[in-house]
Enzyme design. Structure first.
Site, mmCIF file in Angstrom:
data_model
loop_
_atom_site.group_PDB
_atom_site.id
_atom_site.type_symbol
_atom_site.label_atom_id
_atom_site.label_comp_id
_atom_site.label_asym_id
_atom_site.label_seq_id
_atom_site.Cartn_x
_atom_site.Cartn_y
_atom_site.Cartn_z
ATOM 1 N N ASP A 179 -8.322 -2.637 14.022
ATOM 2 C CA ASP A 179 -9.700 -2.826 13.567
ATOM 3 C C ASP A 179 -9.824 -4.002 12.602
ATOM 4 O OD1 ASP A 179 -8.481 -1.810 11.325
ATOM 5 O OD2 ASP A 179 -9.842 -0.114 11.054
ATOM 6 N N GLU B 190 -9.921 -1.476 4.945
ATOM 7 C CA GLU B 190 -10.628 -1.144 6.171
ATOM 8 C C GLU B 190 -11.923 -1.952 6.286
ATOM 9 O OE1 GLU B 190 -9.041 0.365 8.290
ATOM 10 O OE2 GLU B 190 -8.503 2.440 7.860
ATOM 11 N N ASP C 40 0.828 -1.203 0.000
ATOM 12 C CA ASP C 40 0.000 0.000 0.000
ATOM 13 C C ASP C 40 0.861 1.251 0.000
ATOM 14 O OD1 ASP C 40 0.929 -0.244 2.687
ATOM 15 O OD2 ASP C 40 -0.939 -1.212 3.271
ATOM 16 N N HIS D 294 -7.896 -4.576 9.862
ATOM 17 C CA HIS D 294 -7.524 -4.370 8.463
ATOM 18 C C HIS D 294 -6.195 -5.045 8.139
ATOM 19 C CE1 HIS D 294 -5.319 -0.640 9.967
ATOM 20 N NE2 HIS D 294 -4.410 -1.171 9.180
#
Length: 260
Positions: free
Chosen positions: A136, A143, A67, A138
């Site tokens: 979370d 996400e 990313d 990811h």
């Protein structure tokens, strides 16, 4: 999915490095998927030491990063291409021309994302993908709510992820709101996925990854659908797993011939 619980982060790095060293010994031109963040750092430190001692070489290896932030100027210290370079590839014998990352500042980003997908495919796909996991759930920057079939694309970061990453910037306001990330569908095409997670702050995400349902609410849970995933945890990251004792038992009694 194999769950390996180890006593500390150094052991996580050692076992992951064993697998990468073995891969490169049999396939010097292997394609590695490289992740940023704190979780892969013990792996990179161990590989650096092994390179310095002459036990592993990356001279013919190729790499694709997961990313990139959108909007950071070229050369910004928090650009992920810069982070990977400083934390790993510059410390071993990786050819810079063989390390590829998605473009965060390209004109026509949609077409740049498509081009990145094609580049991975042209290289023969990723042999071993290193992953961390966000608090979370990811992976990459997929996400919660990400499609399980998603490809490389632009994503908007959650505020939780921005707060988690603010420690790398001078303030939260400097953390970009958008990223380019490999999709879950892209990640799942790697031959072997190796996810490392350490620390109690990752324990809930790990529980959802390993023992929860496959759900877009925990993007990492998509790894349950992959035939060859190794999850390396320290005791703290494994602290919420219901079957932790079984995972420890299974690894202790693993046959000698069975690899990760």
């Amino acid at each position: 999915m194999e769950i390996v619980i180890l006593p500390n982060t150094a052991e996580v790095g050692r076992l992951a490095a064993d697998q990468i060293e073995s891969l490169l010994a049999g396939k010097a031109h292997a394609v590695l998927g490289l992740a940023t963040g704190s979780s892969p750092l013990p792996i990179y430190r161990e590989l650096e030491q092994r390179y310095q001692s002459g036990t592993v070489s990356f001279a013919r290896a190729r790499a694709f990063t997961l990313d990139e932030y959108v909007g950071l100027p070229d050369g910004h210290p928090e650009q992920y291409r810069e982070v990977i370079r400083k934390e790993f590839t510059d410390k071993v014998d990786f050819d810079p021309a063989n390390v590829h990352g998605p473009a965060g500042n390209a004109a026509g980003t949609h077409y740049a994302c498509q081009a990145y997908e094609k580049a991975v495919q042209a290289a023969g796909g990723v042999d071993l993908q290193i992953l961390g996991i966000g608090t979370d759930g990811h992976i990459g920057f997929n996400e919660p709510g990400s499609s399980l079939a998603s490809r490389t694309r632009i994503k908007t970061l959650t505020e939780q992820t921005r707060r988690d990453n603010a420690r790398f910037f001078d303030s939260l306001d400097e953390v970009p709101r958008h990223v380019v990330t490999q999709g879950l569908g892209t990640i799942l095409e790697a031959s072997h996925i190796l996810l490392a997670a350490t620390g109690a702050n990752k324990a809930q995400a790990v529980r959802h990854l390993v023992e929860g349902p496959v759900s877009a609410l925990c993007p990492a849970s998509a790894l349950q659908l992959h035939p060859h995933v190794t999850v390396l945890l320290d005791d703290a990251a494994a602290s919420q797993l219901s079957l932790a004792d079984y995972y420890r038992h299974s690894f202790r009694h693993k046959p000698d011939w069975q690899k990760l």
